[in-house]
Motif scaffolding. Structure first.
Motif, PDB file in Angstrom:
ATOM      1  N   ARG A 293       0.871  -1.236   0.041  1.00 48.60           N
ATOM      2  CA  ARG A 293      -0.054  -0.070   0.055  1.00 48.60           C
ATOM      3  C   ARG A 293       0.937   1.244  -0.024  1.00 48.60           C
ATOM      4  NH1 ARG A 293      -2.961  -0.681   4.471  1.00 48.60           N
ATOM      5  NH2 ARG A 293      -1.999   0.984   5.808  1.00 48.60           N
ATOM      6  N   GLN A 294       0.715   2.122  -0.965  1.00 49.21           N
ATOM      7  CA  GLN A 294       1.550   3.509  -1.042  1.00 49.21           C
ATOM      8  C   GLN A 294       3.086   3.079  -1.186  1.00 49.21           C
ATOM      9  OE1 GLN A 294       0.143   4.932   2.679  1.00 49.21           O
ATOM     10  NE2 GLN A 294      -1.672   6.131   1.540  1.00 49.21           N
ATOM     11  N   GLY A 295       3.369   1.938  -1.820  1.00 47.27           N
ATOM     12  CA  GLY A 295       4.611   1.528  -2.189  1.00 47.27           C
ATOM     13  C   GLY A 295       5.355   0.707  -1.022  1.00 47.27           C
ATOM     14  N   ARG A 296       4.618   0.502   0.267  1.00 47.88           N
ATOM     15  CA  ARG A 296       5.196  -0.211   1.210  1.00 47.88           C
ATOM     16  C   ARG A 296       4.514  -1.526   1.602  1.00 47.88           C
ATOM     17  NH1 ARG A 296       7.981   4.124   5.344  1.00 47.88           N
ATOM     18  NH2 ARG A 296       8.275   5.930   3.549  1.00 47.88           N
ATOM     19  N   ILE A 297       5.034  -2.441   2.584  1.00 42.57           N
ATOM     20  CA  ILE A 297       4.143  -3.305   2.903  1.00 42.57           C
ATOM     21  C   ILE A 297       2.740  -3.097   3.319  1.00 42.57           C
ATOM     22  CG2 ILE A 297       4.046  -5.719   3.924  1.00 42.57           C
ATOM     23  CD1 ILE A 297       7.162  -5.824   3.710  1.00 42.57           C
ATOM     24  N   ALA A 298       1.667  -3.856   3.166  1.00 35.99           N
ATOM     25  CA  ALA A 298       0.141  -3.318   3.991  1.00 35.99           C
ATOM     26  C   ALA A 298      -0.067  -4.366   4.931  1.00 35.99           C
ATOM     27  CB  ALA A 298      -1.106  -3.715   2.778  1.00 35.99           C
ATOM     28  N   ILE A 299      -0.042  -3.698   6.262  1.00 36.50           N
ATOM     29  CA  ILE A 299      -0.357  -4.613   7.391  1.00 36.50           C
ATOM     30  C   ILE A 299      -1.719  -4.155   7.953  1.00 36.50           C
ATOM     31  CG2 ILE A 299       2.101  -5.177   7.924  1.00 36.50           C
ATOM     32  CD1 ILE A 299       2.195  -2.688   9.971  1.00 36.50           C
ATOM     33  N   ASP A 300      -2.131  -5.023   8.936  1.00 41.43           N
ATOM     34  CA  ASP A 300      -3.324  -4.511   9.695  1.00 41.43           C
ATOM     35  C   ASP A 300      -2.880  -3.961  11.123  1.00 41.43           C
ATOM     36  OD1 ASP A 300      -2.594  -6.661  11.480  1.00 41.43           O
ATOM     37  OD2 ASP A 300      -4.396  -7.724  10.995  1.00 41.43           O
ATOM     38  N   ASP A 301      -3.589  -3.804  11.856  1.00 43.29           N
ATOM     39  CA  ASP A 301      -3.365  -2.795  13.387  1.00 43.29           C
ATOM     40  C   ASP A 301      -2.240  -3.630  14.078  1.00 43.29           C
ATOM     41  OD1 ASP A 301      -4.760  -0.908  12.492  1.00 43.29           O
ATOM     42  OD2 ASP A 301      -6.276  -1.250  13.796  1.00 43.29           O
ATOM     43  N   ASN A 302      -2.296  -5.206  13.727  1.00 43.20           N
ATOM     44  CA  ASN A 302      -1.540  -5.851  14.526  1.00 43.20           C
ATOM     45  C   ASN A 302      -0.219  -6.393  13.796  1.00 43.20           C
ATOM     46  OD1 ASN A 302      -3.104  -6.198  17.035  1.00 43.20           O
ATOM     47  ND2 ASN A 302      -4.553  -7.354  15.796  1.00 43.20           N
TER      48      ASN A 302
END
Ligand code: FAD
Length: 361
Positions: A293-302
């Motif tokens: 996401r936006q060029g970086r790894i997408a993660i959730d809140d955890n």
């Protein structure tokens, strides 16, 4: 309450510093004891603040950690990125040694994800994987193709200086131009000045208010003798006999569609140019296996990525602040989530994975 009494918040960072300085000066009893071994194995890739946090928390919980880093030393930007003038001693290396002394962590330096092993290897061999890869790419100047000798990345300049044993052999220019407006630009400019450069000019293409470096940092740069110029973008490097002699800038102004050139130019003499126009996440090592996401790894809140069994945190992830304290916060959240996942029996873990796949789509 203290805030209400004094009108000022407690300086938690300084209190923490006081406590850790005292402890490191005369370590007493170990601060942490490892829980009994769980038999679970975790791979942590990247031994910067984010990766070290995860490795430490999970090792204390009794898991067995293999910590991989592409570089020769662990510590991430604390070891390679913080300017030398900001560092009093080898604190980054001492912190790493202390963390490893708790046990349960095996460090594998000069082992890079993407060239020495793959993400699929790790997912097969370990019960959980954490990625704390930082930002290893740099933005390029799109206006200039050819860069003569004497032009280098500010991050490489800082890293070279941090790892240099004999400062008398470390080359710095007489007239140094730093291109950029962030923390790295300020660090490189101040560092060049402290190394004895005659003139150091930091040039930023927008106005002072848009600079990413804080007001305190800008003030600090000026106090150290760095000249700062705004509204100028590099147009070309000037050379004589292939030697760098200067940089020509185009004067910029804000326009209706963004930054515009004003048809005015000026040239600054330079025998060294340090480019500090931003670091980027290089997704090559993860072979596009994780969502970005936006060029970086997408993660959730955890800190969970969309790939089951893989967590991530720190600068390589979208939504962070690109600060050490935030990389550590993200590492703590991921470690907590990983510890919970590692505690789930295999059958429940399969259900959790299915659930995770569903929520990430
Ligand atoms: C010049 C500069 C000055 C800064 N000053 C400050 C400051 O004053 N205060 C502050 O809070 N923050 C500062 N920061 C930001 C801070 O350093 C970072 O936010 C923090 O280091 C991020 O931690 P991280 O663990 O995510 O990444 P990093 O510290 O970058 O660590 C990532 C690690 O991953 C390793 N790695 C990368 N790719 C691979 C691979 N394929 N395989 C194996 N290992 C890999 C790298 O070698 C590195 O060790 C500064 C940054 C810079 C560049």
């Amino acid at each position: 309450m203290r805030h209400a009494q004094d009108g000022r918040p407690l300086n938690i960072a300084l209190l923490q510093r006081h406590a850790t300085d005292r402890y490191f000066a005369a370590p007493g009893k170990p601060l942490f004891n490892r829980a009994p071994a769980t038999g679970k194995r975790v791979a942590v890739v990247g031994a910067g603040p984010a990766g070290l946090t995860v490795a430490h928390h999970l090792a204390i919980a009794g898991h067995e950690i293999d910590l991989f880093d592409a570089r020769r030393k662990a510590g991430g930007l604390n070891e390679y990125g913080l300017a030398r003038y900001k560092i009093t001693d080898d604190f980054a290396a001492r912190e790493v040694d202390w963390m490893l002394s708790t046990g349960g962590i095996t460090l594998h330096c000069e082992n890079a994800l993407g060239s020495d092993f793959t993400l699929s290897d790790l997912r097969e061999d370990y019960d959980a994987v954490f990625l704390g890869l930082g930002l290893s790419g740099v933005n390029q100047l799109d206006s200039i193709d050819i860069e003569p000798e004497g032009v280098c990345e500010a991050v490489n300049f800082i890293a070279g200086l941090r790892q240099c044993d004999d400062l008398s052999q470390f080359a710095v220019g007489r007239d140094v131009v730093v291109i950029g407006g962030g923390m790295t630009a300020v660090d490189a400019a101040v560092q060049a000045k402290k190394l004895g450069a005659r003139e150091v000019t930091l040039v930023y293409r927008r106005g002072e208010a848009e600079m990413k470096a804080s007001e305190k940092e800008r003030q600090w740069a000026r106090e150290c003798g760095v000249s700062v110029r705004f509204w100028a973008a590099p147009l070309r490097f000037e050379t004589r006999n292939h030697q760098l002699t200067g940089v020509t800038f185009s004067v910029m102004q804000p326009g209706p569609t963004g930054l515009e050139s004003c048809d005015e130019q000026f040239t600054l003499p330079a025998d060294m140019v340090l480019k500090a126009i931003g670091q980027t996440f290089d997704p090559t090592p993860v072979a596009h296996a994780v969502s970005l996401r936006q060029g970086r790894i997408a993660i959730d809140d955890n800190g969970r990525t969309a790939l089951p069994g893989v967590w991530a945190g720190g600068d390589c992830c979208a939504g962070g602040l690109d600060l050490t304290v935030d990389a550590v916060r993200m590492g703590k959240l991921a470690a907590r989530s990983m510890a919970l996942a590692l505690a789930i029996p295999a059958a429940d873990a399969a259900n959790a994975t299915a659930f995770q796949e569903r929520i990430h789509g």
